[in-house]
Design an enzyme around this catalytic site. Sequence first.
Site, mmCIF file in Angstrom:
data_model
loop_
_atom_site.group_PDB
_atom_site.id
_atom_site.type_symbol
_atom_site.label_atom_id
_atom_site.label_comp_id
_atom_site.label_asym_id
_atom_site.label_seq_id
_atom_site.Cartn_x
_atom_site.Cartn_y
_atom_site.Cartn_z
ATOM 1 N N GLY A 174 0.775 -1.242 0.000
ATOM 2 C CA GLY A 174 0.000 0.000 0.000
ATOM 3 C C GLY A 174 0.801 1.283 0.000
ATOM 4 N NE ARG B 279 -2.392 -3.047 -4.030
ATOM 5 C CZ ARG B 279 -2.389 -3.193 -2.716
ATOM 6 N NH1 ARG B 279 -2.224 -2.149 -1.931
ATOM 7 N NH2 ARG B 279 -2.558 -4.385 -2.172
ATOM 8 C CD GLU C 92 1.667 0.776 7.106
ATOM 9 O OE1 GLU C 92 1.379 0.927 5.901
ATOM 10 O OE2 GLU C 92 1.327 -0.225 7.741
ATOM 11 C CG ASP C 93 -1.197 1.618 3.486
ATOM 12 O OD1 ASP C 93 -0.948 1.391 4.693
ATOM 13 O OD2 ASP C 93 -1.723 0.772 2.752
ATOM 14 C CG ASP D 106 -8.008 0.868 10.892
ATOM 15 O OD1 ASP D 106 -8.699 1.892 11.002
ATOM 16 O OD2 ASP D 106 -8.510 -0.276 10.874
ATOM 17 C CG PHE E 94 -12.274 0.332 3.356
ATOM 18 C CD1 PHE E 94 -11.523 -0.395 4.274
ATOM 19 C CD2 PHE E 94 -11.993 0.195 1.999
ATOM 20 C CE1 PHE E 94 -10.519 -1.255 3.841
ATOM 21 C CE2 PHE E 94 -10.994 -0.660 1.560
ATOM 22 C CZ PHE E 94 -10.254 -1.380 2.481
ATOM 23 C CB VAL E 95 -9.868 5.640 2.037
ATOM 24 C CG1 VAL E 95 -10.792 6.548 2.834
ATOM 25 C CG2 VAL E 95 -8.653 5.270 2.871
ATOM 26 C CG ASP F 107 -5.755 -3.432 -1.467
ATOM 27 O OD1 ASP F 107 -5.215 -3.010 -0.426
ATOM 28 O OD2 ASP F 107 -6.198 -4.598 -1.572
HETATM 29 P P1 IMP Z 1 -3.983 -1.684 11.451
HETATM 30 O O1 IMP Z 1 -3.091 -2.815 11.831
HETATM 31 O O2 IMP Z 1 -5.390 -1.893 11.938
HETATM 32 O O3 IMP Z 1 -3.459 -0.319 11.841
HETATM 33 O O4 IMP Z 1 -4.176 -1.772 9.895
HETATM 34 C C1 IMP Z 1 -3.399 -1.120 9.014
HETATM 35 C C2 IMP Z 1 -3.414 -1.816 7.677
HETATM 36 O O5 IMP Z 1 -4.739 -2.200 7.267
HETATM 37 C C3 IMP Z 1 -2.930 -0.853 6.626
HETATM 38 O O6 IMP Z 1 -1.535 -0.968 6.467
HETATM 39 C C4 IMP Z 1 -3.718 -1.255 5.401
HETATM 40 O O7 IMP Z 1 -2.992 -2.248 4.699
HETATM 41 C C5 IMP Z 1 -4.995 -1.845 5.926
HETATM 42 N N1 IMP Z 1 -6.112 -0.858 5.882
HETATM 43 C C6 IMP Z 1 -6.704 -0.299 6.956
HETATM 44 N N2 IMP Z 1 -7.671 0.564 6.588
HETATM 45 C C7 IMP Z 1 -7.694 0.570 5.248
HETATM 46 C C8 IMP Z 1 -8.485 1.299 4.262
HETATM 47 O O8 IMP Z 1 -9.368 2.140 4.556
HETATM 48 N N3 IMP Z 1 -8.215 1.029 2.959
HETATM 49 C C9 IMP Z 1 -7.254 0.127 2.566
HETATM 50 N N4 IMP Z 1 -6.496 -0.546 3.450
HETATM 51 C C10 IMP Z 1 -6.708 -0.341 4.780
HETATM 52 MG MG MG Z 2 -0.546 -1.659 4.804
#
Ligand code: IMP
Ligand code: MG
Length: 173
Positions: free
Chosen positions: A43, A162, A96-97, A100, A149-150, A156
């Site tokens: 991402g 993407r 990071e992208d 969350d 969700f984006v 993606d």
């Molecule tokens: P976390 O471990 O919950 O912080 O999740 C982070 C990962 O979940 C990111 O690196 C993304 O790969 C994926 N992710 C979380 N939210 C989104 C979204 O809105 N769109 C796309 N990928 C997401």
């Molecule tokens: Mg990611």
Amino acid sequence: MPDDVLEILFTEDEIRGRVRELARQVTADYAGRRLVLVSILRGSVFFATDLARQIELPLAMDFLSISSYGEDSEGVVRITKDLEENIAGKDVLVIEDIVDTGFTLKYLLRTLGGRNPKSLEVCTLLDRRARRIIDIDLKYIGFEIPDKFVVGYGLDYRQRYRNLPYIGVVKPA
Ligand code: IMP
Ligand code: MG
């Protein structure tokens, strides 16, 4: 614009402008040092390459791929492709992208921190603070986003979208 894209949150121009600002901050903060940018696949690749082009410092780029088990895996993360370079003694900036819940980064920072970098910081394009479970110190944040969700600019939904040049919200399938 594909008709399943409901809303654009950040246009291509807005992203370009923000990336330039972030790069300026990074350039100032790390003046006189060399950086290792660690881009988390897949991402963050679009963001990392755009950012790198605007940073006026000697830098190396490395890539790391992780997978989480299942949909809501609560921090069970595994490295599927590790870095090529040894980061001991280096100034490392993780790209990071989106952050969350924070589980992914928590695991990653613990793992990379164990390799004794000189410094270890995070630059995330997006921050969805409403869903944060693990408190993580993010040095650079592109945009804060609402609890939606984006996709686009690297992000993606099931490997699609993407390549959209903007960041938007898609209709749930
Ligand atoms: P976390 O471990 O919950 O912080 O999740 C982070 C990962 O979940 C990111 O690196 C993304 O790969 C994926 N992710 C979380 N939210 C989104 C979204 O809105 N769109 C796309 N990928 C997401
Ligand atoms: Mg990611």
